[in-house]
Motif scaffolding. Structure first.
Motif, PDB file in Angstrom:
ATOM      1  N   LEU A 116       1.749   1.026   8.311  1.00  0.00           N
ATOM      2  CA  LEU A 116       2.821   1.909   7.845  1.00  0.00           C
ATOM      3  C   LEU A 116       4.137   1.705   8.598  1.00  0.00           C
ATOM      4  O   LEU A 116       5.200   1.634   7.968  1.00  0.00           O
ATOM      5  CB  LEU A 116       2.364   3.364   7.941  1.00  0.00           C
ATOM      6  N   PRO A 117       4.154   1.592   9.935  1.00  0.00           N
ATOM      7  CA  PRO A 117       5.438   1.325  10.599  1.00  0.00           C
ATOM      8  C   PRO A 117       6.011  -0.051  10.253  1.00  0.00           C
ATOM      9  O   PRO A 117       7.225  -0.254  10.345  1.00  0.00           O
ATOM     10  CB  PRO A 117       5.090   1.407  12.102  1.00  0.00           C
ATOM     11  N   MET A 118       5.144  -0.989   9.875  1.00  0.00           N
ATOM     12  CA  MET A 118       5.614  -2.339   9.540  1.00  0.00           C
ATOM     13  C   MET A 118       6.088  -2.444   8.098  1.00  0.00           C
ATOM     14  O   MET A 118       6.734  -3.439   7.737  1.00  0.00           O
ATOM     15  CB  MET A 118       4.472  -3.343   9.758  1.00  0.00           C
ATOM     16  N   LEU A 119       5.792  -1.445   7.273  1.00  0.00           N
ATOM     17  CA  LEU A 119       6.045  -1.567   5.839  1.00  0.00           C
ATOM     18  C   LEU A 119       7.517  -1.794   5.490  1.00  0.00           C
ATOM     19  O   LEU A 119       7.815  -2.603   4.598  1.00  0.00           O
ATOM     20  CB  LEU A 119       5.500  -0.334   5.107  1.00  0.00           C
ATOM     21  N   PRO A 120       8.493  -1.119   6.135  1.00  0.00           N
ATOM     22  CA  PRO A 120       9.892  -1.421   5.798  1.00  0.00           C
ATOM     23  C   PRO A 120      10.253  -2.892   5.998  1.00  0.00           C
ATOM     24  O   PRO A 120      10.965  -3.479   5.185  1.00  0.00           O
ATOM     25  CB  PRO A 120      10.687  -0.504   6.740  1.00  0.00           C
ATOM     26  N   ASN A 121       9.743  -3.488   7.078  1.00  0.00           N
ATOM     27  CA  ASN A 121      10.016  -4.909   7.307  1.00  0.00           C
ATOM     28  C   ASN A 121       9.299  -5.782   6.289  1.00  0.00           C
ATOM     29  O   ASN A 121       9.806  -6.845   5.901  1.00  0.00           O
ATOM     30  CB  ASN A 121       9.584  -5.301   8.717  1.00  0.00           C
ATOM     31  N   ILE A 122       8.117  -5.358   5.850  1.00  0.00           N
ATOM     32  CA  ILE A 122       7.387  -6.111   4.827  1.00  0.00           C
ATOM     33  C   ILE A 122       8.144  -6.052   3.503  1.00  0.00           C
ATOM     34  O   ILE A 122       8.273  -7.057   2.797  1.00  0.00           O
ATOM     35  CB  ILE A 122       5.952  -5.558   4.671  1.00  0.00           C
ATOM     36  N   VAL A 123       8.667  -4.878   3.164  1.00  0.00           N
ATOM     37  CA  VAL A 123       9.428  -4.725   1.919  1.00  0.00           C
ATOM     38  C   VAL A 123      10.696  -5.573   1.959  1.00  0.00           C
ATOM     39  O   VAL A 123      11.150  -6.083   0.918  1.00  0.00           O
ATOM     40  CB  VAL A 123       9.767  -3.237   1.685  1.00  0.00           C
ATOM     41  N   ASN A 124      11.258  -5.769   3.140  1.00  0.00           N
ATOM     42  CA  ASN A 124      12.506  -6.515   3.273  1.00  0.00           C
ATOM     43  C   ASN A 124      12.301  -8.031   3.227  1.00  0.00           C
ATOM     44  O   ASN A 124      13.271  -8.784   3.269  1.00  0.00           O
ATOM     45  CB  ASN A 124      13.195  -6.138   4.585  1.00  0.00           C
ATOM     46  N   LEU A 125      11.056  -8.473   3.132  1.00  0.00           N
ATOM     47  CA  LEU A 125      10.780  -9.908   3.041  1.00  0.00           C
ATOM     48  C   LEU A 125      11.156 -10.431   1.661  1.00  0.00           C
ATOM     49  O   LEU A 125      11.296  -9.662   0.709  1.00  0.00           O
ATOM     50  CB  LEU A 125       9.292 -10.169   3.296  1.00  0.00           C
ATOM     51  N   PRO A 126      11.327 -11.750   1.522  1.00  0.00           N
ATOM     52  CA  PRO A 126      11.471 -12.327   0.176  1.00  0.00           C
ATOM     53  C   PRO A 126      10.277 -11.955  -0.694  1.00  0.00           C
ATOM     54  O   PRO A 126       9.173 -11.729  -0.191  1.00  0.00           O
ATOM     55  CB  PRO A 126      11.536 -13.833   0.447  1.00  0.00           C
ATOM     56  N   MET A 127      10.499 -11.906  -2.006  1.00  0.00           N
ATOM     57  CA  MET A 127       9.498 -11.356  -2.912  1.00  0.00           C
ATOM     58  C   MET A 127       8.169 -12.102  -2.838  1.00  0.00           C
ATOM     59  O   MET A 127       7.099 -11.479  -2.874  1.00  0.00           O
ATOM     60  CB  MET A 127      10.043 -11.364  -4.345  1.00  0.00           C
ATOM     61  N   ASP A 128       8.199 -13.422  -2.704  1.00  0.00           N
ATOM     62  CA  ASP A 128       6.935 -14.155  -2.655  1.00  0.00           C
ATOM     63  C   ASP A 128       6.133 -13.799  -1.414  1.00  0.00           C
ATOM     64  O   ASP A 128       4.902 -13.635  -1.472  1.00  0.00           O
ATOM     65  CB  ASP A 128       7.189 -15.658  -2.727  1.00  0.00           C
ATOM     66  N   ILE A 173      13.329  -1.232  -4.795  1.00  0.00           N
ATOM     67  CA  ILE A 173      13.078  -1.215  -6.247  1.00  0.00           C
ATOM     68  C   ILE A 173      12.199  -2.399  -6.643  1.00  0.00           C
ATOM     69  O   ILE A 173      11.250  -2.266  -7.418  1.00  0.00           O
ATOM     70  CB  ILE A 173      14.408  -1.226  -7.017  1.00  0.00           C
ATOM     71  N   ASP A 174      12.502  -3.573  -6.097  1.00  0.00           N
ATOM     72  CA  ASP A 174      11.706  -4.761  -6.419  1.00  0.00           C
ATOM     73  C   ASP A 174      10.277  -4.623  -5.901  1.00  0.00           C
ATOM     74  O   ASP A 174       9.328  -5.104  -6.542  1.00  0.00           O
ATOM     75  CB  ASP A 174      12.360  -6.006  -5.814  1.00  0.00           C
ATOM     76  N   ALA A 175      10.117  -3.975  -4.755  1.00  0.00           N
ATOM     77  CA  ALA A 175       8.768  -3.773  -4.223  1.00  0.00           C
ATOM     78  C   ALA A 175       7.962  -2.860  -5.146  1.00  0.00           C
ATOM     79  O   ALA A 175       6.775  -3.116  -5.410  1.00  0.00           O
ATOM     80  CB  ALA A 175       8.841  -3.190  -2.814  1.00  0.00           C
ATOM     81  N   CYS A 176       8.585  -1.789  -5.644  1.00  0.00           N
ATOM     82  CA  CYS A 176       7.902  -0.913  -6.605  1.00  0.00           C
ATOM     83  C   CYS A 176       7.552  -1.676  -7.885  1.00  0.00           C
ATOM     84  O   CYS A 176       6.452  -1.522  -8.436  1.00  0.00           O
ATOM     85  CB  CYS A 176       8.772   0.298  -6.931  1.00  0.00           C
ATOM     86  N   ALA A 177       8.481  -2.491  -8.352  1.00  0.00           N
ATOM     87  CA  ALA A 177       8.228  -3.266  -9.565  1.00  0.00           C
ATOM     88  C   ALA A 177       7.069  -4.236  -9.363  1.00  0.00           C
ATOM     89  O   ALA A 177       6.253  -4.449 -10.273  1.00  0.00           O
ATOM     90  CB  ALA A 177       9.481  -4.017  -9.975  1.00  0.00           C
ATOM     91  N   ALA A 178       6.974  -4.839  -8.173  1.00  0.00           N
ATOM     92  CA  ALA A 178       5.864  -5.748  -7.886  1.00  0.00           C
ATOM     93  C   ALA A 178       4.527  -5.014  -7.908  1.00  0.00           C
ATOM     94  O   ALA A 178       3.507  -5.584  -8.327  1.00  0.00           O
ATOM     95  CB  ALA A 178       6.080  -6.411  -6.527  1.00  0.00           C
ATOM     96  N   CYS A 179       4.531  -3.765  -7.479  1.00  0.00           N
ATOM     97  CA  CYS A 179       3.302  -2.975  -7.549  1.00  0.00           C
ATOM     98  C   CYS A 179       2.917  -2.686  -9.007  1.00  0.00           C
ATOM     99  O   CYS A 179       1.742  -2.791  -9.386  1.00  0.00           O
ATOM    100  CB  CYS A 179       3.470  -1.671  -6.778  1.00  0.00           C
ATOM    101  N   PHE A 180       3.898  -2.330  -9.830  1.00  0.00           N
ATOM    102  CA  PHE A 180       3.616  -2.018 -11.232  1.00  0.00           C
ATOM    103  C   PHE A 180       3.099  -3.239 -11.994  1.00  0.00           C
ATOM    104  O   PHE A 180       2.392  -3.096 -12.989  1.00  0.00           O
ATOM    105  CB  PHE A 180       4.869  -1.468 -11.916  1.00  0.00           C
ATOM    106  N   GLU A 181       3.466  -4.436 -11.534  1.00  0.00           N
ATOM    107  CA  GLU A 181       3.010  -5.644 -12.224  1.00  0.00           C
ATOM    108  C   GLU A 181       1.506  -5.854 -12.073  1.00  0.00           C
ATOM    109  O   GLU A 181       0.891  -6.520 -12.909  1.00  0.00           O
ATOM    110  CB  GLU A 181       3.769  -6.863 -11.679  1.00  0.00           C
ATOM    111  N   GLN A 182       0.923  -5.308 -11.024  1.00  0.00           N
ATOM    112  CA  GLN A 182      -0.512  -5.473 -10.793  1.00  0.00           C
ATOM    113  C   GLN A 182      -1.263  -4.277 -11.392  1.00  0.00           C
ATOM    114  O   GLN A 182      -1.703  -3.380 -10.685  1.00  0.00           O
ATOM    115  CB  GLN A 182      -0.796  -5.622  -9.296  1.00  0.00           C
ATOM    116  N   ARG A 183      -1.388  -4.290 -12.701  1.00  0.00           N
ATOM    117  CA  ARG A 183      -1.965  -3.130 -13.402  1.00  0.00           C
ATOM    118  C   ARG A 183      -3.446  -2.956 -13.133  1.00  0.00           C
ATOM    119  O   ARG A 183      -3.973  -1.852 -13.273  1.00  0.00           O
ATOM    120  CB  ARG A 183      -1.741  -3.280 -14.911  1.00  0.00           C
ATOM    121  N   THR A 184      -4.118  -4.027 -12.766  1.00  0.00           N
ATOM    122  CA  THR A 184      -5.546  -3.886 -12.462  1.00  0.00           C
ATOM    123  C   THR A 184      -5.767  -3.150 -11.150  1.00  0.00           C
ATOM    124  O   THR A 184      -6.857  -2.627 -10.911  1.00  0.00           O
ATOM    125  CB  THR A 184      -6.203  -5.273 -12.387  1.00  0.00           C
TER     126      THR A 184
END
Length: 247
Positions: A116-128, A173-184
């Motif tokens: 959880l403390p690392m998540l902001p830095n993870i979100v700030n990474l390039p999308m891949d 926003i892109d991080a949320c969109a990446a989550c929505f793409e994984q519908r399974t």
């Protein structure tokens, strides 16, 4: 010929007087060795210069020879302070970003309290790289299971403050969109659980309404559930406003 003579005269004029006296420039009308021999031909590059070290030292101003250890150390101290200041300004975010990229492959063994403390830095990474890190977190280890479940990840992403963390809103926003793409993985039940907890947050997350609309678009069966949580939201803010008016 005239150019060479002028150049030598300027070089001789820049030397101290003792060295100047030892330099005898030949006359342009009189050749050095014989008729037809120029100054350039008579110059011997292997001959010692017409001045010595004492002449060079005499040409240097006296104050340049005065030793001042305190001033020298002040220059060293100034440079060290500037370097440390620049390093301190650049290191935290760059180091965190580097560590996140370096240890993405080990995220499956990291506990949720550490993710959880690392998540902001993870979100700030390039999308891949973010998608790779997300799959690692969701995969978890065979012994401990996933570091975070999908609803916890979605909630944590919504709770990121872009201004506080120094992250562009588009990254969230892109991080949320990446989550929505994984519908399974981010199924209708997962979204319902996440929205049910996000609606209780005060203040309401910045991307809450965007996520609500996207959830309805992807899962139309959530319409009734969304209407229920929206009524709860209106009731909650109505109570807050009435409490503020009474006080």
């Amino acid at each position: 010929m005239e150019k060479i003579r002028r150049k030598e005269e300027r070089a001789a004029a820049s030397l101290p007087l003792p060295a100047r006296r030892r330099i005898a420039l030949p006359s342009p009308s009189a050749p050095t060795q014989g008729q037809g021999v120029s100054l350039a031909d008579a110059f011997d590059p292997g001959a010692p210069p017409p001045f010595g070290l004492a002449d060079i030292r005499a040409a240097i101003p006296k104050h340049c020879w005065v030793k001042d250890p305190w001033r020298s150390m002040s220059y060293v101290l100034r440079d060290v302070v500037v370097v440390l200041g620049l390093a301190a300004a650049a290191a935290p975010r760059q180091l965190a970003r580097y560590c996140i990229q370096l240890h993405i492959s080990y995220l499956f063994i990291v506990l949720s309290s550490q993710v959880l403390p690392m998540l902001p830095n993870i979100v700030n990474l390039p999308m891949d790289k973010f998608q790779t890190a997300l799959s690692r977190i969701l995969q978890g280890s065979p012994r401990n299971g996933p570091s975070l479940d999908p609803s916890e990840i979605l909630i944590a992403i919504h709770l990121i403050d872009p201004d506080k963390e120094g992250i562009a809103l588009k990254q969230v926003i892109d991080a949320c969109a990446a989550c929505f793409e994984q519908r399974t993985i981010f199924t209708q039940q997962v979204l319902a659980k996440a929205l049910n907890q996000l609606v209780e947050q005060i203040p309401l997350p910045l991307l809450f309404m965007r996520t609500v609309m996207q959830a309805i678009g992807d899962f139309p069966a959530l319409v009734d559930f969304v209407m229920e949580i929206m009524s709860r939201l209106v009731s909650k803010f109505g109570n807050i406003l009435s409490y503020g008016y009474d006080s």
